[in-house]
Design a protein around this motif. Structure first.
Motif, short mmCIF file in Angstrom:
data_model
loop_
_atom_site.label_atom_id
_atom_site.label_comp_id
_atom_site.label_asym_id
_atom_site.label_seq_id
_atom_site.Cartn_x
_atom_site.Cartn_y
_atom_site.Cartn_z
N ARG A 141 -0.11 -12.35 0.04
CA ARG A 141 0.37 -11.41 -1.00
C ARG A 141 -0.57 -10.21 -1.14
O ARG A 141 -0.10 -9.08 -1.32
CB ARG A 141 0.56 -12.13 -2.33
CG ARG A 141 -0.69 -12.59 -3.04
CD ARG A 141 -0.36 -13.27 -4.38
NE ARG A 141 -1.56 -13.74 -5.06
CZ ARG A 141 -2.29 -13.00 -5.90
NH1 ARG A 141 -1.94 -11.76 -6.16
NH2 ARG A 141 -3.38 -13.52 -6.48
N TRP A 142 -1.88 -10.41 -1.01
CA TRP A 142 -2.81 -9.29 -1.08
C TRP A 142 -2.60 -8.34 0.10
O TRP A 142 -2.59 -7.12 -0.08
CB TRP A 142 -4.26 -9.79 -1.06
CG TRP A 142 -4.68 -10.52 -2.29
CD1 TRP A 142 -4.23 -10.34 -3.57
CD2 TRP A 142 -5.67 -11.57 -2.36
NE1 TRP A 142 -4.86 -11.20 -4.43
CE2 TRP A 142 -5.75 -11.97 -3.73
CE3 TRP A 142 -6.48 -12.22 -1.43
CZ2 TRP A 142 -6.62 -12.98 -4.16
CZ3 TRP A 142 -7.35 -13.21 -1.86
CH2 TRP A 142 -7.42 -13.59 -3.21
N ASP A 165 -1.37 -4.39 -0.16
CA ASP A 165 -2.21 -3.31 0.38
C ASP A 165 -1.48 -2.46 1.41
O ASP A 165 -1.79 -1.29 1.59
CB ASP A 165 -3.45 -3.90 1.06
CG ASP A 165 -4.67 -3.92 0.14
OD1 ASP A 165 -4.49 -3.78 -1.09
OD2 ASP A 165 -5.80 -4.11 0.64
N TYR A 166 -0.50 -3.06 2.08
CA TYR A 166 0.09 -2.45 3.27
C TYR A 166 0.84 -1.15 2.97
O TYR A 166 0.77 -0.19 3.74
CB TYR A 166 1.03 -3.43 3.94
CG TYR A 166 1.66 -2.91 5.21
CD1 TYR A 166 0.91 -2.75 6.37
CD2 TYR A 166 3.00 -2.54 5.23
CE1 TYR A 166 1.48 -2.25 7.54
CE2 TYR A 166 3.58 -2.03 6.39
CZ TYR A 166 2.81 -1.90 7.53
OH TYR A 166 3.38 -1.41 8.68
N SER A 167 1.56 -1.11 1.85
CA SER A 167 2.41 0.05 1.59
C SER A 167 2.47 0.37 0.10
O SER A 167 2.57 -0.53 -0.74
CB SER A 167 3.83 -0.20 2.11
OG SER A 167 4.71 0.84 1.70
N ARG A 168 2.45 1.66 -0.21
CA ARG A 168 2.61 2.10 -1.58
C ARG A 168 4.01 1.77 -2.10
O ARG A 168 4.23 1.72 -3.32
CB ARG A 168 2.39 3.61 -1.65
CG ARG A 168 1.01 4.08 -1.18
CD ARG A 168 0.01 4.09 -2.26
NE ARG A 168 0.33 5.08 -3.27
CZ ARG A 168 0.08 6.38 -3.16
NH1 ARG A 168 -0.50 6.86 -2.07
NH2 ARG A 168 0.40 7.21 -4.14
N MET A 169 4.95 1.51 -1.20
CA MET A 169 6.32 1.26 -1.61
C MET A 169 6.55 -0.14 -2.18
O MET A 169 7.66 -0.48 -2.57
CB MET A 169 7.28 1.49 -0.43
CG MET A 169 7.43 2.95 -0.06
SD MET A 169 8.07 4.01 -1.42
CE MET A 169 6.58 4.79 -2.05
N VAL A 170 5.50 -0.96 -2.21
CA VAL A 170 5.62 -2.25 -2.91
C VAL A 170 4.71 -2.28 -4.14
O VAL A 170 4.73 -3.25 -4.91
CB VAL A 170 5.27 -3.45 -2.00
CG1 VAL A 170 6.22 -3.51 -0.82
CG2 VAL A 170 3.82 -3.40 -1.53
N TRP A 215 -2.61 2.27 -5.09
CA TRP A 215 -3.98 2.40 -4.58
C TRP A 215 -4.00 2.62 -3.07
O TRP A 215 -3.01 2.40 -2.38
CB TRP A 215 -4.80 1.16 -4.94
CG TRP A 215 -4.28 -0.14 -4.37
CD1 TRP A 215 -4.67 -0.75 -3.22
CD2 TRP A 215 -3.28 -0.99 -4.96
NE1 TRP A 215 -3.99 -1.93 -3.04
CE2 TRP A 215 -3.13 -2.11 -4.09
CE3 TRP A 215 -2.51 -0.94 -6.12
CZ2 TRP A 215 -2.23 -3.14 -4.36
CZ3 TRP A 215 -1.61 -1.97 -6.39
CH2 TRP A 215 -1.49 -3.05 -5.51
N SER A 216 -5.15 3.09 -2.59
CA SER A 216 -5.35 3.32 -1.17
C SER A 216 -6.75 2.82 -0.80
O SER A 216 -7.70 3.00 -1.56
CB SER A 216 -5.22 4.81 -0.84
OG SER A 216 -5.30 5.03 0.55
N SER A 251 -11.49 -8.71 0.45
CA SER A 251 -10.94 -8.26 1.74
C SER A 251 -9.80 -7.27 1.56
O SER A 251 -9.37 -6.63 2.52
CB SER A 251 -10.46 -9.47 2.55
OG SER A 251 -11.51 -10.37 2.80
N TYR A 252 -9.28 -7.15 0.31
CA TYR A 252 -8.13 -6.29 0.03
C TYR A 252 -8.32 -5.59 -1.31
O TYR A 252 -8.88 -6.16 -2.26
CB TYR A 252 -6.84 -7.12 -0.02
CG TYR A 252 -6.58 -7.94 1.21
CD1 TYR A 252 -5.97 -7.38 2.33
CD2 TYR A 252 -6.97 -9.28 1.27
CE1 TYR A 252 -5.75 -8.13 3.48
CE2 TYR A 252 -6.75 -10.04 2.41
CZ TYR A 252 -6.15 -9.45 3.51
OH TYR A 252 -5.95 -10.20 4.65
N GLY A 253 -7.84 -4.35 -1.37
CA GLY A 253 -7.89 -3.65 -2.64
C GLY A 253 -7.06 -4.33 -3.70
O GLY A 253 -7.37 -4.28 -4.90
#
Length: 418
Positions: free
Chosen positions: A99-100, A104-109, A116-117, A346-348
């Motif tokens: 889920r993390w 992180d993968y796309s702003r569209m979720v 965030w980026s 490991s993820y924002g």
């Protein structure tokens, strides 16, 4: 303490930011916040038609504070929710790593009014994560009305927030093929990617200030089901009124809280300055540490660049310059340890598990209750069924009786006939 009712002179910019001239602050108030509110109240403009094609009725328990006097100094009622996307949380419950990564993968979720980026180095270690909850309409307004005024440009603002990139106007603007004009592009490179650590404002289609106003306004409508029973459950209420996405953390929470205030005999509006905010950290953030020190206690590790909690609008997490670890080893954000999950960062998205977003409402108490209304899509369905019944009656009534007709050779009268 004695309270006095008065109207607001203007709706302030989000977080009382100082980007706008006094004249443009007034324009922002009139053209955006007040216009959205008045369209909601009067069921005009884009708000004239409601869900399932049903006309919206005027709102009696929602008000615009620049028109209706109220106690502007009240603390208001604050609604909070977790910044991590609720839809992703529910779909991948039990698998934090997945889920993390997806969030992180796309702003569209990233649809909880927080996006965030993440910037990484060549070893895939996180160097920085920047979060924002600023509505796109405000930045579009800056581009339309403030750009170049008093020497301030939107390009300067981008460069201030993203130093070292030498951003030019051509990087932020595109040509409108219909009008031929050069217009601001909210989906420019420096604001759309999720892997650079650069971000200016929200881009997800559901993450807007006008959506916040719509949810708050429409949630003041008191609903009943087909049997006349009041609807107060947050999921049933949002599915009835259709003012947001029922699986998010944000929309049902906002709607339910506002509706409870309406049912309690209050007129309601959004607290000035109208915006979505980064409100607070969950207390368990104390267990997220760098070199055994809670990250919220390390100066410069969490830096707000727009607003401050409880009205935070943009912040960055990165190792502060000059930070010295006990063993002298250089640190990255990936060296932060989360004792709640027994994992390093490991993820924002891991930070959004602890970040509380918010909106706040103000009220006028002892206010007459508005009427009770049915769910618009249920009403539409019943009208359609009634109209279909009438049309069928007309067809049957106006059609002469017919017999079965001759049976053609080689064909059976009924496919199951033996």
């Amino acid at each position: 303490m004695e309270f006095h009712s008065s109207t607001l002179p203007v709706h302030s910019p989000p977080g009382n930011l100082d980007d706008l001239t006094p004249e443009n602050r007034k324009l922002w108030s009139d053209l955006k916040i007040s216009k959205w509110m008045e369209d909601e109240i009067n069921a005009t403009g884009e708000n004239a038609e409601g869900p399932c094609g049903q006309p919206r009725t005027k709102l009696s328990q929602f008000f615009d504070g620049t028109i209706t006097p109220f106690e502007a100094g009240q603390d208001g009622a604050t609604v909070t929710w977790t910044a991590f996307p609720g839809i992703i949380q529910r779909k991948y419950a039990g698998n934090d790593e997945l889920r993390w990564a997806i969030a992180d993968y796309s702003r569209m979720v990233q649809d909880e009014y927080c996006e965030w980026s993440v910037a990484r180095d060549q070893d895939n270690k996180i160097q920085s994560v920047t979060f924002t909850c600023e509505g796109p309409e405000y930045w579009q307004f800056i581009a339309d009305y403030q750009d170049g005024v008093d020497g301030k440009t939107i390009t300067d603002l981008y460069n201030k927030l993203m130093p070292g990139n030498d951003i030019e106007k051509k990087d932020l603007y595109i040509k409108d093929e219909k009008t031929g004009e050069t217009v601001y592009n909210p989906l420019n490179f420096f604001n759309i990617t999720s892997t650079t650590g650069y971000i200016a404002h929200l881009t997800h289609p559901a993450n807007s200030l006008s959506a916040e106003v719509d949810i708050a306004a429409q949630a003041t409508v008191r609903r009943i089901d087909k049997d006349g029973h009041p609807i107060t459950d947050s999921s049933k209420l949002i599915n009835c009124s259709k003012y947001g996405q029922p699986l998010r953390n944000s929309d049902p929470s906002i709607g339910s809280a506002i509706n409870n205030l309406a049912n309690g005999g209050n007129a309601i509006s959004l607290k000035d300055p109208v915006a979505l905010y980064m409100n607070s950290w969950d207390p368990s953030i104390k267990n997220v540490t760098l070199d055994e020190v809670p990250i919220t206690q390390i100066p410069g590790l969490i830096t707000f660049t727009r607003g401050q909690m409880p009205e935070g609008l943009r912040f960055t997490i990165q190792i502060p310059e000059g930070y010295k670890s006990p063993d002298g080893t250089p640190r990255t954000v990936s060296d932060i340890w989360d004792d709640n999950t027994s994992q390093s960062i490991s993820y924002g998205a891991q930070f959004t598990d602890y970040l509380n977003m918010s909106v706040s409402a103000v009220v006028i108490g002892n206010y007459p209750l508005g009427g009770l209304e049915r769910c618009p899509c249920e009403v539409a369905k019943e009208k359609k069924a009634a109209d279909d019944g009438k049309n069928l009656h007309k067809i049957v009534k106006g059609t002469p009786p017919r017999g079965p007709g001759p049976i053609k050779p080689g064909f059976r009268k009924h496919r199951y006939q033996i």
